[in-house]
Design a protein around this motif. Sequence first.
Motif, PDB file in Angstrom:
ATOM      1  N   ILE A 201       0.774  -1.292  -0.127  1.00 19.44           N
ATOM      2  CA  ILE A 201      -0.042   0.168  -0.060  1.00 19.44           C
ATOM      3  C   ILE A 201       0.826   1.239  -0.180  1.00 19.44           C
ATOM      4  O   ILE A 201       1.812   1.319   1.077  1.00 19.44           O
ATOM      5  CB  ILE A 201      -0.870   0.005   1.493  1.00 19.44           C
ATOM      6  CG1 ILE A 201      -1.565  -1.425   1.341  1.00 19.44           C
ATOM      7  CG2 ILE A 201      -1.704   1.233   1.409  1.00 19.44           C
ATOM      8  CD1 ILE A 201      -2.671  -1.612   0.162  1.00 19.44           C
ATOM      9  N   MET A 202       0.680   2.238  -0.971  1.00 20.85           N
ATOM     10  CA  MET A 202       1.077   3.559  -0.823  1.00 20.85           C
ATOM     11  C   MET A 202       0.232   4.634  -0.425  1.00 20.85           C
ATOM     12  O   MET A 202      -1.062   4.593  -1.198  1.00 20.85           O
ATOM     13  CB  MET A 202       2.005   3.904  -2.034  1.00 20.85           C
ATOM     14  CG  MET A 202       2.573   5.102  -2.227  1.00 20.85           C
ATOM     15  SD  MET A 202       3.429   5.576  -3.762  1.00 20.85           S
ATOM     16  CE  MET A 202       4.717   4.626  -3.485  1.00 20.85           C
TER      17      MET A 202
ATOM     18  N   ASP B  73       3.304  -3.757   4.889  1.00 18.15           N
ATOM     19  CA  ASP B  73       4.020  -3.201   3.662  1.00 18.15           C
ATOM     20  C   ASP B  73       3.292  -1.727   3.437  1.00 18.15           C
ATOM     21  O   ASP B  73       2.439  -1.991   2.330  1.00 18.15           O
ATOM     22  CB  ASP B  73       4.179  -4.149   2.469  1.00 18.15           C
ATOM     23  CG  ASP B  73       5.277  -3.812   1.778  1.00 18.15           C
ATOM     24  OD1 ASP B  73       5.714  -2.599   1.651  1.00 18.15           O
ATOM     25  OD2 ASP B  73       6.226  -4.658   0.950  1.00 18.15           O
ATOM     26  N   VAL B  74       3.274  -0.956   4.127  1.00 17.38           N
ATOM     27  CA  VAL B  74       2.625   0.443   3.906  1.00 17.38           C
ATOM     28  C   VAL B  74       3.597   1.638   3.983  1.00 17.38           C
ATOM     29  O   VAL B  74       4.265   1.891   4.749  1.00 17.38           O
ATOM     30  CB  VAL B  74       1.256   0.736   5.025  1.00 17.38           C
ATOM     31  CG1 VAL B  74       0.599   1.876   4.693  1.00 17.38           C
ATOM     32  CG2 VAL B  74       0.481  -0.537   5.166  1.00 17.38           C
ATOM     33  N   VAL B  75       3.494   2.575   3.098  1.00 17.74           N
ATOM     34  CA  VAL B  75       4.550   3.502   2.944  1.00 17.74           C
ATOM     35  C   VAL B  75       3.651   4.517   2.920  1.00 17.74           C
ATOM     36  O   VAL B  75       2.742   4.778   1.992  1.00 17.74           O
ATOM     37  CB  VAL B  75       5.440   3.459   1.691  1.00 17.74           C
ATOM     38  CG1 VAL B  75       4.912   3.359   0.367  1.00 17.74           C
ATOM     39  CG2 VAL B  75       6.379   4.572   1.744  1.00 17.74           C
ATOM     40  N   LEU B  76       3.893   5.792   3.464  1.00 18.16           N
ATOM     41  CA  LEU B  76       3.246   6.969   3.333  1.00 18.16           C
ATOM     42  C   LEU B  76       4.332   8.022   2.782  1.00 18.16           C
ATOM     43  O   LEU B  76       5.523   8.145   2.866  1.00 18.16           O
ATOM     44  CB  LEU B  76       2.838   7.776   4.807  1.00 18.16           C
ATOM     45  CG  LEU B  76       1.696   7.421   5.537  1.00 18.16           C
ATOM     46  CD1 LEU B  76       1.568   5.698   5.615  1.00 18.16           C
ATOM     47  CD2 LEU B  76       1.424   8.003   6.496  1.00 18.16           C
ATOM     48  N   LEU B  77       3.672   8.956   1.871  1.00 16.05           N
ATOM     49  CA  LEU B  77       4.458  10.072   0.986  1.00 16.05           C
ATOM     50  C   LEU B  77       3.981  11.190   0.943  1.00 16.05           C
ATOM     51  O   LEU B  77       2.854  11.318   0.482  1.00 16.05           O
ATOM     52  CB  LEU B  77       4.692   9.306  -0.181  1.00 16.05           C
ATOM     53  CG  LEU B  77       5.352  10.224  -1.391  1.00 16.05           C
ATOM     54  CD1 LEU B  77       7.056  10.420  -0.946  1.00 16.05           C
ATOM     55  CD2 LEU B  77       5.532   9.498  -2.709  1.00 16.05           C
TER      56      LEU B  77
ATOM     57  N   HIS C 238       8.979   0.994  -4.417  1.00 12.22           N
ATOM     58  CA  HIS C 238       8.196   0.636  -3.607  1.00 12.22           C
ATOM     59  C   HIS C 238       7.214  -0.412  -4.118  1.00 12.22           C
ATOM     60  O   HIS C 238       6.714  -1.592  -3.656  1.00 12.22           O
ATOM     61  CB  HIS C 238       7.352   1.441  -2.728  1.00 12.22           C
ATOM     62  CG  HIS C 238       8.139   2.474  -1.995  1.00 12.22           C
ATOM     63  ND1 HIS C 238       8.723   2.001  -0.873  1.00 12.22           N
ATOM     64  CD2 HIS C 238       8.301   3.930  -1.912  1.00 12.22           C
ATOM     65  CE1 HIS C 238       9.179   3.114  -0.224  1.00 12.22           C
ATOM     66  NE2 HIS C 238       9.048   4.157  -1.008  1.00 12.22           N
ATOM     67  N   GLU C 239       7.061  -0.370  -5.834  1.00 12.88           N
ATOM     68  CA  GLU C 239       6.217  -1.342  -6.295  1.00 12.88           C
ATOM     69  C   GLU C 239       4.807  -1.455  -5.716  1.00 12.88           C
ATOM     70  O   GLU C 239       4.637  -2.791  -5.063  1.00 12.88           O
ATOM     71  CB  GLU C 239       6.917  -2.676  -6.527  1.00 12.88           C
ATOM     72  CG  GLU C 239       8.162  -2.548  -7.342  1.00 12.88           C
ATOM     73  CD  GLU C 239       8.677  -3.956  -7.726  1.00 12.88           C
ATOM     74  OE1 GLU C 239       8.533  -5.043  -7.130  1.00 12.88           O
ATOM     75  OE2 GLU C 239       9.408  -3.903  -8.750  1.00 12.88           O
TER      76      GLU C 239
END
Length: 394
Positions: A8-9, A37-41, A105-106
Amino acid sequence: MNVKSPKIMILYASYGDGHYRASKAIEACFRSKGIHDVVLLDLMAESHPRLNEFTKFIYLTSFQALPFLYGWIYNATKDLRSESALLRAVNAIGTGTLKKAIRQHEPDLVIHTFPQLILPELSKRASLSLPMVNVITDFDVHARWLHSGVHRYYVATEDMKREMIERGVPAERILVSGIPLRPDFGRDEQPPADTGIGLTLNPGKKTILLMAGAYGVMQGNREICEALLAGGDYQILAVCGRNQELYQGLASDFGDHPDIHLFGFVDEVAEFMLASDCMITKPGGITLSEALACRLPLFLYRPVPGQELNNARYLEKKGIARIAADPVSLRAEIDALLQDGGQLSTVMANMENLRKPMAAEVIVNDILEQWFQSASRKPVTAQIGSAPPRLVIH
């Protein structure tokens, strides 16, 4: 068949604090379900840090110096189509950074908690099939949130859903979830007199929470405190956010007064709300949703034209919040509500129709349900330069 968990993005922006808080609430809910697998941008900050700081300065300054200009721009662009030249230009900012982040991050899914819709155009140009969902963090619909390339919308109210349908969004793409909040806003119990936030309140006085916003930009705080303290009926929890000048000014004026307690930026927002009888604040979407979750009557002071004024008018129309333009009328409105059990009961009943404290849970459950239904049928990958199978979010 074992189905892999999604990557997740979450794309947000640091204009105010609400978009970040919504993003963290969604992230926490995913992690509670074993999706790590969670990234914050913060896309604007990462792609154009100087422009980001400048536009943040303009945004925050507009609350004090040019509120009507900001409101005019907001309302003038509210009904634009996503294909308009202006929105396409705005949504192109940060394209390179987002492309790089996707390569790194795919992700299998992108969630927007801020209306910066770069991904739909990027998907066309890069042959990228990547599902995207929008979590609208206000009680008002603006054109910047809407795009034909968005697969799913999560909104605060049925009224928003109806408006979006009228504007051409398919009904099956919209779920009325509420605005995502941290888990502590799902609690119903009141804290004890010793609140756990560093003070003991006087049980013989009503407690008023004064929240000036994360950056302390709400105007008129000193005058509000003077009006409320007159007569000795109330005690005030004044939260100044990151505005040190505001904190120091109130400390200088009221530092020795026994009925006012001053705070800077606080994380224990739910504790403060549950300890209070009503709140005076600026009408950001997250703060309003938090108050609804805590069943806290709302008084909205001089809302700034734009999404905040539209938020305020919506909740006023629903019989939940009251708008005040000066300290005298504000005090009168608070007295009238807190001293009239019938009015207060009506407000509380109206709140029940809109409060959705478990919105993050609803959003994450819906996303995962769609993911596992689709991913069990075919593998999903998302790489720029390829055209993978599409995850269908119904």
